[in-house]
Design a protein around this motif. Structure first.
Motif, PDB file in Angstrom:
ATOM      1  N   MET A 136       0.821  -1.208   0.000  1.00  0.00           N
ATOM      2  CA  MET A 136       0.000   0.000   0.000  1.00  0.00           C
ATOM      3  C   MET A 136       0.859   1.264   0.000  1.00  0.00           C
ATOM      4  N   ALA A 137       2.002   1.228   0.674  1.00  0.00           N
ATOM      5  CA  ALA A 137       2.899   2.387   0.656  1.00  0.00           C
ATOM      6  C   ALA A 137       3.451   2.611  -0.746  1.00  0.00           C
ATOM      7  N   THR A 138       3.822   1.520  -1.420  1.00  0.00           N
ATOM      8  CA  THR A 138       4.343   1.632  -2.787  1.00  0.00           C
ATOM      9  C   THR A 138       3.260   2.130  -3.728  1.00  0.00           C
ATOM     10  N   LEU A 139       2.065   1.587  -3.594  1.00  0.00           N
ATOM     11  CA  LEU A 139       0.957   2.061  -4.439  1.00  0.00           C
ATOM     12  C   LEU A 139       0.705   3.544  -4.208  1.00  0.00           C
ATOM     13  N   ALA A 140       0.779   3.988  -2.970  1.00  0.00           N
ATOM     14  CA  ALA A 140       0.545   5.403  -2.668  1.00  0.00           C
ATOM     15  C   ALA A 140       1.582   6.278  -3.371  1.00  0.00           C
ATOM     16  N   VAL A 141       2.847   5.878  -3.316  1.00  0.00           N
ATOM     17  CA  VAL A 141       3.907   6.648  -3.983  1.00  0.00           C
ATOM     18  C   VAL A 141       3.649   6.703  -5.487  1.00  0.00           C
ATOM     19  N   VAL A 142       3.349   5.555  -6.062  1.00  0.00           N
ATOM     20  CA  VAL A 142       3.141   5.483  -7.513  1.00  0.00           C
ATOM     21  C   VAL A 142       1.901   6.275  -7.921  1.00  0.00           C
ATOM     22  N   VAL A 143       0.803   6.054  -7.238  1.00  0.00           N
ATOM     23  CA  VAL A 143      -0.444   6.751  -7.582  1.00  0.00           C
ATOM     24  C   VAL A 143      -0.271   8.264  -7.442  1.00  0.00           C
ATOM     25  N   ASN A 144       0.356   8.690  -6.370  1.00  0.00           N
ATOM     26  CA  ASN A 144       0.553  10.133  -6.172  1.00  0.00           C
ATOM     27  C   ASN A 144       1.501  10.721  -7.204  1.00  0.00           C
ATOM     28  N   GLY A 145       2.389   9.906  -7.759  1.00  0.00           N
ATOM     29  CA  GLY A 145       3.341  10.386  -8.746  1.00  0.00           C
ATOM     30  C   GLY A 145       2.875  10.307 -10.182  1.00  0.00           C
ATOM     31  N   LEU A 146       1.687   9.792 -10.408  1.00  0.00           N
ATOM     32  CA  LEU A 146       1.210   9.628 -11.784  1.00  0.00           C
ATOM     33  C   LEU A 146       1.107  10.935 -12.552  1.00  0.00           C
ATOM     34  N   SER A 147       0.858  12.024 -11.858  1.00  0.00           N
ATOM     35  CA  SER A 147       0.730  13.305 -12.557  1.00  0.00           C
ATOM     36  C   SER A 147       2.081  13.821 -13.045  1.00  0.00           C
ATOM     37  N   ASP A 148       3.164  13.226 -12.554  1.00  0.00           N
ATOM     38  CA  ASP A 148       4.515  13.537 -13.045  1.00  0.00           C
ATOM     39  C   ASP A 148       5.233  12.195 -13.182  1.00  0.00           C
ATOM     40  N   LEU A 149       4.861  11.460 -14.213  1.00  0.00           N
ATOM     41  CA  LEU A 149       5.317  10.084 -14.403  1.00  0.00           C
ATOM     42  C   LEU A 149       6.835   9.954 -14.310  1.00  0.00           C
ATOM     43  N   SER A 150       7.564  10.900 -14.871  1.00  0.00           N
ATOM     44  CA  SER A 150       9.022  10.798 -14.841  1.00  0.00           C
ATOM     45  C   SER A 150       9.572  10.802 -13.417  1.00  0.00           C
ATOM     46  N   SER A 151       8.817  11.338 -12.477  1.00  0.00           N
ATOM     47  CA  SER A 151       9.276  11.389 -11.083  1.00  0.00           C
ATOM     48  C   SER A 151       9.259  10.019 -10.415  1.00  0.00           C
ATOM     49  N   ILE A 152       8.417   9.115 -10.905  1.00  0.00           N
ATOM     50  CA  ILE A 152       8.321   7.796 -10.266  1.00  0.00           C
ATOM     51  C   ILE A 152       9.019   6.691 -11.056  1.00  0.00           C
ATOM     52  N   LEU A 153       9.511   7.000 -12.246  1.00  0.00           N
ATOM     53  CA  LEU A 153      10.163   5.959 -13.048  1.00  0.00           C
ATOM     54  C   LEU A 153      11.410   5.380 -12.375  1.00  0.00           C
ATOM     55  N   PRO A 154      12.254   6.182 -11.742  1.00  0.00           N
ATOM     56  CA  PRO A 154      13.407   5.573 -11.057  1.00  0.00           C
ATOM     57  C   PRO A 154      12.987   4.598  -9.946  1.00  0.00           C
ATOM     58  N   VAL A 155      11.956   4.963  -9.208  1.00  0.00           N
ATOM     59  CA  VAL A 155      11.454   4.103  -8.132  1.00  0.00           C
ATOM     60  C   VAL A 155      10.901   2.804  -8.710  1.00  0.00           C
ATOM     61  N   THR A 156      10.120   2.909  -9.776  1.00  0.00           N
ATOM     62  CA  THR A 156       9.531   1.700 -10.359  1.00  0.00           C
ATOM     63  C   THR A 156      10.593   0.844 -11.042  1.00  0.00           C
ATOM     64  N   SER A 157      11.621   1.453 -11.580  1.00  0.00           N
ATOM     65  CA  SER A 157      12.723   0.697 -12.170  1.00  0.00           C
ATOM     66  C   SER A 157      13.430  -0.122 -11.096  1.00  0.00           C
ATOM     67  N   ALA A 158      13.748   0.517  -9.987  1.00  0.00           N
ATOM     68  CA  ALA A 158      14.412  -0.181  -8.882  1.00  0.00           C
ATOM     69  C   ALA A 158      13.528  -1.290  -8.325  1.00  0.00           C
ATOM     70  N   LEU A 159      12.245  -1.019  -8.207  1.00  0.00           N
ATOM     71  CA  LEU A 159      11.291  -2.019  -7.722  1.00  0.00           C
ATOM     72  C   LEU A 159      11.254  -3.230  -8.657  1.00  0.00           C
TER      73      LEU A 159
END
Length: 141
Positions: free
Chosen positions: A54-77
């Motif tokens: 749920m914490a990861t989903l929260a980070v990703v969902v909140n970052g959807l409006s600036d997709l490039s901001s969450i790509l490093p996190v999702t890459s590492a994940l």
């Protein structure tokens, strides 16, 4: 994703967040029901795992409006998940379980528009993650 889809995902997730532990339990119950072979990749006590989801989903969902901001996190994940034994074919199964859990958690608020927005979000991110982890994007379902 369109701005409207991002908004739908974020608004619907904000309604699931208050029941995050229950939503995570519904997700994992469904995942282990449809793909029992993946259960071995998870700890016996799922308490912390549900919180991490749920914490990861929260980070990703909140970052959807600036997709490039969450790509490093999702890459590492994605790369970490390879170490856990995740395979490209697990992504569609996980996506289906996530959408199913969201539908159960949102009830009547799970509309066709919300479903389409989540499907697009998951397809976008899972395609990126499989590309990062395995070098080949998995076709969205």
């Amino acid at each position: 994703m369109t701005p409207d889809q991002v908004k739908l995902v974020q608004q619907s997730f904000s309604k699931v967040a208050p029941i995050s532990d229950q939503a995570a339990a519904i997700f994992y119950d469904r995942l282990f029901e449809v793909a029992p072979q993946v259960k071995a990749m998870f700890p016996a006590d799922m308490t912390e795992q549900r919180k991490k989801l749920m914490a990861t989903l929260a980070v990703v969902v909140n970052g959807l409006s600036d997709l490039s901001s969450i790509l490093p996190v999702t890459s590492a994940l994605a790369k970490r998940h390879v170490g856990y034994g995740a395979k490209p074919e697990h992504y569609p199964v996980v996506g289906a379980a996530l959408l199913w859990a969201l539908e159960k958690g949102l009830g009547e608020e799970w509309t066709s528009e919300v479903a389409a927005a989540w499907t697009t979000a998951y397809g976008t991110l899972s395609g990126f993650m499989t590309s990062e982890a395995y070098g080949t994007p998995l076709a969205a379902e």
